[in-house]
Design a protein around this motif. Structure first.
Motif, PDB file in Angstrom:
ATOM      1  N   GLU A  24       0.816  -1.219   0.000  1.00  0.00           N
ATOM      2  CA  GLU A  24       0.000   0.000   0.000  1.00  0.00           C
ATOM      3  C   GLU A  24       0.847   1.265   0.000  1.00  0.00           C
ATOM      4  O   GLU A  24       0.619   2.178  -0.786  1.00  0.00           O
ATOM      5  N   SER A  25       1.840   1.336   0.861  1.00  0.00           N
ATOM      6  CA  SER A  25       2.654   2.546   0.960  1.00  0.00           C
ATOM      7  C   SER A  25       3.718   2.616  -0.130  1.00  0.00           C
ATOM      8  O   SER A  25       4.214   3.697  -0.427  1.00  0.00           O
ATOM      9  N   ARG A  26       4.077   1.448  -0.713  1.00  0.00           N
ATOM     10  CA  ARG A  26       5.125   1.343  -1.726  1.00  0.00           C
ATOM     11  C   ARG A  26       6.497   1.734  -1.175  1.00  0.00           C
ATOM     12  O   ARG A  26       7.373   2.180  -1.887  1.00  0.00           O
ATOM     13  N   LEU A  27       6.664   1.570   0.147  1.00  0.00           N
ATOM     14  CA  LEU A  27       7.945   1.819   0.797  1.00  0.00           C
ATOM     15  C   LEU A  27       8.551   0.483   1.185  1.00  0.00           C
ATOM     16  O   LEU A  27       7.835  -0.472   1.482  1.00  0.00           O
ATOM     17  N   CYS A  28       9.878   0.429   1.215  1.00  0.00           N
ATOM     18  CA  CYS A  28      10.563  -0.764   1.689  1.00  0.00           C
ATOM     19  C   CYS A  28      10.333  -0.875   3.192  1.00  0.00           C
ATOM     20  O   CYS A  28      10.551   0.093   3.924  1.00  0.00           O
ATOM     21  N   THR A  29       9.909  -2.033   3.653  1.00  0.00           N
ATOM     22  CA  THR A  29       9.653  -2.205   5.085  1.00  0.00           C
ATOM     23  C   THR A  29      10.945  -2.248   5.890  1.00  0.00           C
ATOM     24  O   THR A  29      10.932  -2.069   7.097  1.00  0.00           O
ATOM     25  N   GLY A  30      12.078  -2.466   5.241  1.00  0.00           N
ATOM     26  CA  GLY A  30      13.360  -2.485   5.935  1.00  0.00           C
ATOM     27  C   GLY A  30      13.936  -1.097   6.132  1.00  0.00           C
ATOM     28  O   GLY A  30      14.254  -0.686   7.244  1.00  0.00           O
ATOM     29  N   CYS A  31      14.066  -0.334   5.037  1.00  0.00           N
ATOM     30  CA  CYS A  31      14.752   0.963   5.116  1.00  0.00           C
ATOM     31  C   CYS A  31      13.817   2.164   4.985  1.00  0.00           C
ATOM     32  O   CYS A  31      14.251   3.296   5.181  1.00  0.00           O
ATOM     33  N   MET A  53      17.523  10.604   4.146  1.00  0.00           N
ATOM     34  CA  MET A  53      17.837  10.009   5.449  1.00  0.00           C
ATOM     35  C   MET A  53      17.120  10.763   6.578  1.00  0.00           C
ATOM     36  O   MET A  53      16.606  10.145   7.513  1.00  0.00           O
ATOM     37  N   ASP A  54      17.088  12.084   6.488  1.00  0.00           N
ATOM     38  CA  ASP A  54      16.440  12.889   7.526  1.00  0.00           C
ATOM     39  C   ASP A  54      14.931  12.669   7.560  1.00  0.00           C
ATOM     40  O   ASP A  54      14.303  12.797   8.604  1.00  0.00           O
ATOM     41  N   GLU A  55      14.347  12.332   6.412  1.00  0.00           N
ATOM     42  CA  GLU A  55      12.896  12.142   6.315  1.00  0.00           C
ATOM     43  C   GLU A  55      12.441  10.736   6.725  1.00  0.00           C
ATOM     44  O   GLU A  55      11.283  10.529   7.100  1.00  0.00           O
ATOM     45  N   LEU A  56      13.330   9.769   6.682  1.00  0.00           N
ATOM     46  CA  LEU A  56      12.954   8.371   6.929  1.00  0.00           C
ATOM     47  C   LEU A  56      12.220   8.133   8.250  1.00  0.00           C
ATOM     48  O   LEU A  56      11.228   7.389   8.264  1.00  0.00           O
ATOM     49  N   PRO A  57      12.631   8.722   9.367  1.00  0.00           N
ATOM     50  CA  PRO A  57      11.915   8.454  10.622  1.00  0.00           C
ATOM     51  C   PRO A  57      10.429   8.833  10.587  1.00  0.00           C
ATOM     52  O   PRO A  57       9.614   8.216  11.265  1.00  0.00           O
ATOM     53  N   THR A  58      10.072   9.792   9.764  1.00  0.00           N
ATOM     54  CA  THR A  58       8.667  10.209   9.690  1.00  0.00           C
ATOM     55  C   THR A  58       7.819   9.246   8.872  1.00  0.00           C
ATOM     56  O   THR A  58       6.601   9.321   8.909  1.00  0.00           O
ATOM     57  N   ARG A  59       8.460   8.346   8.142  1.00  0.00           N
ATOM     58  CA  ARG A  59       7.724   7.428   7.256  1.00  0.00           C
ATOM     59  C   ARG A  59       7.230   6.166   7.946  1.00  0.00           C
ATOM     60  O   ARG A  59       6.396   5.453   7.392  1.00  0.00           O
ATOM     61  N   ALA A  60       7.724   5.858   9.104  1.00  0.00           N
ATOM     62  CA  ALA A  60       7.355   4.604   9.772  1.00  0.00           C
ATOM     63  C   ALA A  60       5.847   4.498   9.966  1.00  0.00           C
ATOM     64  O   ALA A  60       5.283   3.423   9.871  1.00  0.00           O
ATOM     65  N   GLY A  61       5.180   5.603  10.208  1.00  0.00           N
ATOM     66  CA  GLY A  61       3.731   5.589  10.394  1.00  0.00           C
ATOM     67  C   GLY A  61       2.956   5.275   9.133  1.00  0.00           C
ATOM     68  O   GLY A  61       1.773   4.953   9.188  1.00  0.00           O
TER      69      GLY A  61
END
Length: 78
Positions: A24-31, A53-61
């Motif tokens: 659904e999100s089309r993001l890698c679940t690892g990175c 890299m700076d934006e990655l922590p906001t994507r976990a949700g």
């Protein structure tokens, strides 16, 4: 397999060698990078990589847990 590619003298990759694209999100679940970001990583400037890299922590949700996958589908079949 050699890990030389993981130790290059450039900005560290967020890859943790768990490459699964969330449907659904089309993001890698690892990175947590998008497919486009993963594909372009080696061609990105250090500044663009740092921004990702700076934006990655906001994507976990953005990742929602899948409900059972194949095992759940098989269990529902008569």
């Amino acid at each position: 397999m050699s890990d030389k590619i993981w130790k290059r003298a450039e900005i560290e990759s967020p890859c943790i060698k768990i490459c699964v694209i969330h449907p659904e999100s089309r993001l890698c679940t690892g990175c947590l990078r998008s497919i486009d970001e993963i594909g372009a990583w080696s061609r990105m400037s250090a500044e663009v990589r740092r921004a990702v890299m700076d934006e990655l922590p906001t994507r976990a949700g953005a990742l929602t847990k899948r409900r059972g996958g194949r095992a759940a589908r098989l269990a529902r079949k008569p």
